[in-house]
Motif scaffolding. Structure first.
Motif, mmCIF file in Angstrom:
data_model
loop_
_atom_site.group_PDB
_atom_site.id
_atom_site.type_symbol
_atom_site.label_atom_id
_atom_site.label_comp_id
_atom_site.label_asym_id
_atom_site.label_seq_id
_atom_site.Cartn_x
_atom_site.Cartn_y
_atom_site.Cartn_z
ATOM 1 N N TYR A 159 -15.888 3.972 2.229
ATOM 2 C CA TYR A 159 -15.254 4.455 1.001
ATOM 3 C C TYR A 159 -16.242 4.462 -0.164
ATOM 4 C CZ TYR A 159 -10.879 3.761 3.566
ATOM 5 O OH TYR A 159 -9.870 3.820 4.488
ATOM 6 N N ASP A 160 -17.109 3.448 -0.226
ATOM 7 C CA ASP A 160 -18.116 3.428 -1.288
ATOM 8 C C ASP A 160 -19.071 4.614 -1.163
ATOM 9 O OD1 ASP A 160 -17.165 1.157 -2.534
ATOM 10 O OD2 ASP A 160 -18.394 -0.209 -1.332
ATOM 11 N N LEU A 163 -17.244 7.645 -2.474
ATOM 12 C CA LEU A 163 -17.124 7.620 -3.934
ATOM 13 C C LEU A 163 -18.460 7.843 -4.627
ATOM 14 C CD1 LEU A 163 -14.585 4.700 -4.430
ATOM 15 C CD2 LEU A 163 -14.187 7.134 -4.797
ATOM 16 N N GLN A 170 -9.441 10.227 -5.901
ATOM 17 C CA GLN A 170 -8.422 9.229 -6.207
ATOM 18 C C GLN A 170 -7.941 8.483 -4.977
ATOM 19 O OE1 GLN A 170 -6.298 12.389 -8.843
ATOM 20 N NE2 GLN A 170 -5.422 10.427 -9.415
ATOM 21 N N TRP A 173 -10.171 5.649 -3.854
ATOM 22 C CA TRP A 173 -10.013 4.472 -4.700
ATOM 23 C C TRP A 173 -8.816 3.643 -4.235
ATOM 24 C CZ3 TRP A 173 -13.131 2.431 -8.289
ATOM 25 C CH2 TRP A 173 -14.102 3.235 -8.889
ATOM 26 N N LYS A 174 -7.733 4.305 -3.922
ATOM 27 C CA LYS A 174 -6.526 3.597 -3.501
ATOM 28 C C LYS A 174 -6.698 2.956 -2.122
ATOM 29 C CE LYS A 174 -3.365 6.325 -6.339
ATOM 30 N NZ LYS A 174 -2.159 7.183 -6.379
ATOM 31 N N LYS A 176 -9.467 1.708 -1.087
ATOM 32 C CA LYS A 176 -10.240 0.488 -1.356
ATOM 33 C C LYS A 176 -9.324 -0.647 -1.788
ATOM 34 C CE LYS A 176 -14.121 0.148 -3.381
ATOM 35 N NZ LYS A 176 -15.201 0.161 -4.394
ATOM 36 N N THR A 192 -10.820 -3.257 -8.902
ATOM 37 C CA THR A 192 -10.956 -1.871 -8.456
ATOM 38 C C THR A 192 -9.887 -0.978 -9.067
ATOM 39 O OG1 THR A 192 -11.888 -2.633 -6.344
ATOM 40 C CG2 THR A 192 -11.039 -0.380 -6.429
ATOM 41 N N GLU A 195 -10.552 -0.314 -12.771
ATOM 42 C CA GLU A 195 -11.578 0.720 -12.938
ATOM 43 C C GLU A 195 -10.996 2.111 -12.682
ATOM 44 O OE1 GLU A 195 -14.637 -0.366 -10.243
ATOM 45 O OE2 GLU A 195 -15.348 -2.088 -11.421
ATOM 46 N N TYR A 196 -10.130 2.193 -11.688
ATOM 47 C CA TYR A 196 -9.491 3.474 -11.379
ATOM 48 C C TYR A 196 -8.631 3.943 -12.550
ATOM 49 C CZ TYR A 196 -5.966 6.573 -9.327
ATOM 50 O OH TYR A 196 -5.112 7.619 -9.089
#
Length: 354
Positions: A159-160, A163, A170, A173-174, A176, A192, A195-196
């Protein structure tokens, strides 16, 4: 029969899974000629498929069912998996377009993860990877397979990487946040999600999730702030008012309890007196306020942290709400669940008599 997981219900580990599906859009585009369906039609189609349609291999009914699942964003992994398998059994003979075929494959992959068949999901990922080698959607699906196998560190690394290329994705992010919750790292999940929300501050479901995370850490003031954001975004939903009332009630203190009662009353009003949890909340708030009044009278000088307890009993606005709710709740149980009526009456009598 397979249990249904409709909108608003959570399944373990995959809270944001439905947001990951692009198949909903694919099926809507593939079947734009038919009118938008109803949940009743979806339930009737599912009942037909489970009784005879799957056995007959009714492709048209399965395609219709998958399209309605995409329209209503419901989560019913068992029937969805079987319907997708029927549709994908012979895509050329069934005259599936590529878009509809890929949408059915993705639905099958997520449904397989829901029922614990990660082998099928991985096979679909490998197939999609050939056609879409750099797709973020396929990357998310691969990450979900890793999560299903408890390989959360590998999923987070994936996931990183996504991103880093697409920081505005989006749904990643979810995912994560879901990984951090699964391993019990609520601090990282809060960081996290914060930040989102610094970027996507209009996402009401994210504020709702953050409110729950703060409650897990007993940070009630922060949780209340999050619920206020949710209510600003969706003020018409009674459940949000009930949720913030529950946080106020948990935080305690006369001032917070009085505010909780206002939100419980609002939830009950918006739900046309059908929110049973709000009724129980009013009874509980009334009981706690009476307890504070008794402590004040017994001690002589109330603690400063309790707030102004002078109007807790008689002159308080809304002081009769708990009593009225306690009188109405048994009537509901008498009709809906008479077997529990004696238990409910006993508990309510203890609360009212305190």
């Amino acid at each position: 029969s397979t249990p249904r997981l409709d909108r608003g219900q959570n399944a373990p580990r995959f809270r944001f899974l439905r947001a990951d599906c692009f198949a909903a859009r694919a099926f809507r585009c593939a079947m734009t000629s038919r009118p938008r369906s109803t949940l009743g039609e979806l339930n009737d189609t599912e009942e037909y498929l489970e009784s005879a349609g799957f056995q007959k291999g009714d492709v048209l009914a399965c395609r219709k069912y998958l399209a309605m699942v995409g329209e209503h964003l419901v989560r019913r992994p068992g029937p969805v998996a079987r319907a997708a398998q029927v549709v994908l059994a012979d895509p050329k003979n069934h005259k599936l377009g590529k878009r509809e075929q890929y949408g059915a494959m993705e639905l099958l992959a997520y449904a397989s993860l829901d029922v614990g068949d990660d082998g099928t999901a991985e096979a679909i990922v490998e197939t999609l990877q050939v056609s879409f080698p750099d797709s973020d959607k396929v990357g998310r699906l691969r990450g979900c397979v890793l999560e299903q196998r408890n390989k959360f560190s590998e999923a987070l690394a994936l996931y990183d990487a996504i991103l880093e290329k697409h920081p505005a994705e989006q749904r990643v992010w979810k995912r994560k946040v879901g990984c951090y919750k699964a391993v019990g790292d609520f601090d990282a999940a809060i960081k996290t999600l914060t930040e989102y929300l610094d970027v996507f501050m209009g996402d009401a479901s994210a504020w709702e999730e953050l409110a729950g995370l703060y409650c897990e850490k007993n940070h009630f003031a922060q949780s209340i702030f999050c619920w206020e954001e949710v209510i600003c975004a969706q003020p018409q939903l009674a459940k949000h008012h009930r949720h913030i009332a529950e946080v106020y009630c948990t935080a305690g203190g006369v001032d917070n309890l009085t505010t909780a009662r206002k939100y419980y009353a609002a939830a009950l009003d918006m739900s046309t007196a059908s929110d049973l949890r709000a009724m129980f909340g009013l009874v509980l708030v009334d009981k706690k306020l009476k307890d504070f009044e008794q402590k004040k009278n017994g001690i002589g000088n109330g603690k400063k942290s309790l707030g102004d307890a002078s109007n807790v009993a008689q002159g308080d606005v809304g002081a009769d709400l708990g009593k009225d709710a306690a009188a109405f709740i048994p009537k509901i149980y008498k009709v809906a669940c008479p077997g529990l009526l004696p238990v409910v009456q006993k508990q309510l009598a203890m609360a009212v008599s305190t």
